[in-house]
Motif scaffolding. Sequence first.
Motif, short mmCIF file in Angstrom:
data_model
loop_
_atom_site.label_atom_id
_atom_site.label_comp_id
_atom_site.label_asym_id
_atom_site.label_seq_id
_atom_site.Cartn_x
_atom_site.Cartn_y
_atom_site.Cartn_z
N VAL A 209 0.85 -1.21 0.00
CA VAL A 209 0.00 0.00 0.00
C VAL A 209 0.88 1.25 0.00
O VAL A 209 0.64 2.19 -0.76
N LEU A 210 1.91 1.26 0.83
CA LEU A 210 2.80 2.42 0.90
C LEU A 210 3.50 2.66 -0.44
O LEU A 210 3.55 3.79 -0.93
N GLU A 211 3.99 1.59 -1.04
CA GLU A 211 4.67 1.73 -2.34
C GLU A 211 3.67 2.19 -3.41
O GLU A 211 4.02 2.93 -4.32
N THR A 212 2.43 1.72 -3.31
CA THR A 212 1.40 2.15 -4.29
C THR A 212 1.19 3.65 -4.18
O THR A 212 1.12 4.36 -5.19
N ILE A 213 1.09 4.15 -2.94
CA ILE A 213 0.87 5.59 -2.74
C ILE A 213 1.98 6.39 -3.42
O ILE A 213 1.74 7.38 -4.12
N ARG A 214 3.23 5.91 -3.23
CA ARG A 214 4.37 6.60 -3.82
C ARG A 214 4.25 6.71 -5.35
O ARG A 214 4.53 7.75 -5.93
N GLU A 215 3.76 5.64 -5.97
CA GLU A 215 3.73 5.62 -7.44
C GLU A 215 2.45 6.19 -8.04
O GLU A 215 2.44 6.59 -9.20
N LEU A 216 1.37 6.23 -7.25
CA LEU A 216 0.10 6.78 -7.76
C LEU A 216 0.27 8.22 -8.25
O LEU A 216 -0.32 8.63 -9.23
N ARG A 217 1.13 8.95 -7.55
CA ARG A 217 1.33 10.36 -7.90
C ARG A 217 1.89 10.53 -9.30
O ARG A 217 1.80 11.59 -9.89
N MET A 218 2.56 9.46 -9.79
CA MET A 218 3.22 9.58 -11.09
C MET A 218 2.33 9.14 -12.25
O MET A 218 2.74 9.16 -13.39
N LEU A 219 1.08 8.74 -11.94
CA LEU A 219 0.22 8.20 -12.99
C LEU A 219 -0.35 9.27 -13.91
O LEU A 219 -0.69 8.98 -15.05
N CYS A 220 -0.49 10.49 -13.42
CA CYS A 220 -1.01 11.53 -14.31
C CYS A 220 -0.61 12.91 -13.81
O CYS A 220 -0.12 13.08 -12.70
N LEU B 36 0.13 6.30 9.31
CA LEU B 36 -0.17 7.60 8.70
C LEU B 36 1.11 8.35 8.35
O LEU B 36 1.24 8.88 7.24
N THR B 37 2.05 8.41 9.28
CA THR B 37 3.25 9.21 9.00
C THR B 37 4.08 8.56 7.89
O THR B 37 4.65 9.26 7.05
N MET B 38 4.10 7.22 7.85
CA MET B 38 4.83 6.55 6.76
C MET B 38 4.14 6.83 5.42
O MET B 38 4.81 7.09 4.41
N ALA B 39 2.82 6.79 5.42
CA ALA B 39 2.08 7.05 4.18
C ALA B 39 2.28 8.50 3.73
O ALA B 39 2.39 8.78 2.53
N MET B 40 2.34 9.42 4.69
CA MET B 40 2.57 10.83 4.34
C MET B 40 3.95 10.99 3.69
O MET B 40 4.12 11.76 2.74
N ALA B 41 4.92 10.25 4.21
CA ALA B 41 6.27 10.32 3.62
C ALA B 41 6.26 9.79 2.18
O ALA B 41 7.10 10.17 1.38
N CYS B 42 5.29 8.92 1.87
CA CYS B 42 5.15 8.40 0.50
C CYS B 42 4.31 9.33 -0.37
O CYS B 42 4.08 9.04 -1.54
N GLY B 43 3.81 10.42 0.22
CA GLY B 43 3.07 11.40 -0.58
C GLY B 43 1.57 11.38 -0.43
O GLY B 43 0.86 12.01 -1.21
N LEU B 44 1.05 10.66 0.56
CA LEU B 44 -0.40 10.63 0.78
C LEU B 44 -0.95 12.06 0.95
O LEU B 44 -0.35 12.85 1.68
N THR B 45 -2.07 12.36 0.27
CA THR B 45 -2.61 13.73 0.36
C THR B 45 -3.86 13.83 1.23
O THR B 45 -4.27 14.93 1.58
N SER B 46 -4.50 12.71 1.56
CA SER B 46 -5.66 12.79 2.45
C SER B 46 -5.90 11.44 3.12
O SER B 46 -5.40 10.42 2.66
N ALA B 47 -6.65 11.46 4.22
CA ALA B 47 -6.95 10.20 4.92
C ALA B 47 -8.29 10.28 5.62
O ALA B 47 -8.68 11.33 6.13
#
Length: 263
Positions: A176-187, A216-227
Motif C-alpha cells: 500500500v505504501l509503495e502504491t501511494i508513492r507511485e500513484l502520484r506519477m500516474l497523471c 499515517l506518518t509513513m504514508a505521508m512520507a510516501c506522498g499521501l494527500t488525504s486520509a
Amino acid sequence: MIIIGELINGMYKDVSKAISNRETDVIQHLAEEQVRAGANILDISAGPYSSKPVDDMKWLVESIQKVVTVALSIDSTKTDVIEEALKVSVNRVVINSTSADDDKMSVVFRLAKKYNAQVIGVAMDKSGVPNSKDNRLELAAKIIAKAMEFGISPDDLYLDPIAMPVNVAQAQGKEVLETIRELRMLCNPAPNTVIGLSNVSQGTKGNRGLLNRTFLTMAMACGLTSAILDPLDQELMDAMITADLILNKNIYCDSFLDAYRKR
Ligand code: THG
C-alpha cells in the motif's frame, strides 16, 4: 493533508443506534466535534446493517448540513443511495466510491459530472483487492482513464489503494505504501490519494492508536494527500501535524502544534 472524519459511520454501534432512532443531536454533535478538531470533509455511512439505506443517508446529509458547511463524503456501495444523497446535498460532495469495474465507473462518473462531485476510486474490482502494488496501480490507471473519458479532472479524483488490517494481511502494508508513492506519477496534475486509516488496526488487540499514527506518518512520507481517520484522536493529529512539518509543508515555529490548531 486533507482530513476526512470517519466517525459518522453505522459501523459504530452508537452511531447505528442514533441513525435508526433518528437522534439528530447525536449525529450533529459528531459532525461539529470532528470539524472543530480539524476535519475538512466528513465521511458519512449508514453502515452495513442499515435496512433503509436511502432514507438513512438522506436523513444523515440533511441533519449534518444544518450544522456544518464542509463537503460530505457519501460512503456507500449503492449508486441509488449516492444519487439521492447528491440530490439533497447543499455543499460539494465526494462520492465514496467507485471500484475499477466499468459498469460501476460509468454510473458513478456520470453522477459526478451531473452534480459536480469529486470521486474516490478504490483499487479493487469484482475479483477483490489485489495483493501487489503493480495490480493496484493497474486498477488505479483504469480509473484515471475512465474519469478522463467523462471529463473529470485528476484534481477531482482521490485514488485509494485500500489499506488492509495488519493482523490478517501483514504483507499488504508495504504494498500500500509503495502504491501511494507511485500513484502520484500516474497523471499530471497528480491525483489526490486517500486511505481508510483505521482499517490498518481493525480487529487488532492492543495499541490501535500507535498502529494508526505510525502508518499515517509513513504514508505521508510516501506522498499521501488525504486520509479517512478519527480527528478526535489527538495523538494521531499531533503525529500528522508533526509529519507535515518534517515534510516541510508548514513553516516551523516552536509551538507548531498550537499554531496549527489555531489556524
Ligand atoms: N476506503 C474508503 N472508504 C472507507 C474505507 C476505506 N470507508 C470506511 C472505512 N474504510 C473507513 N472508516 C472506518 C471507520 C471506522 C473504523 C474503521 C474504518 C473502525 N471502527 C470500529 C471497529 O471496527 O473496530 C467500530 C467498532 C466500534 O467502536 O463500535 O475501526 O478504506 N474509500
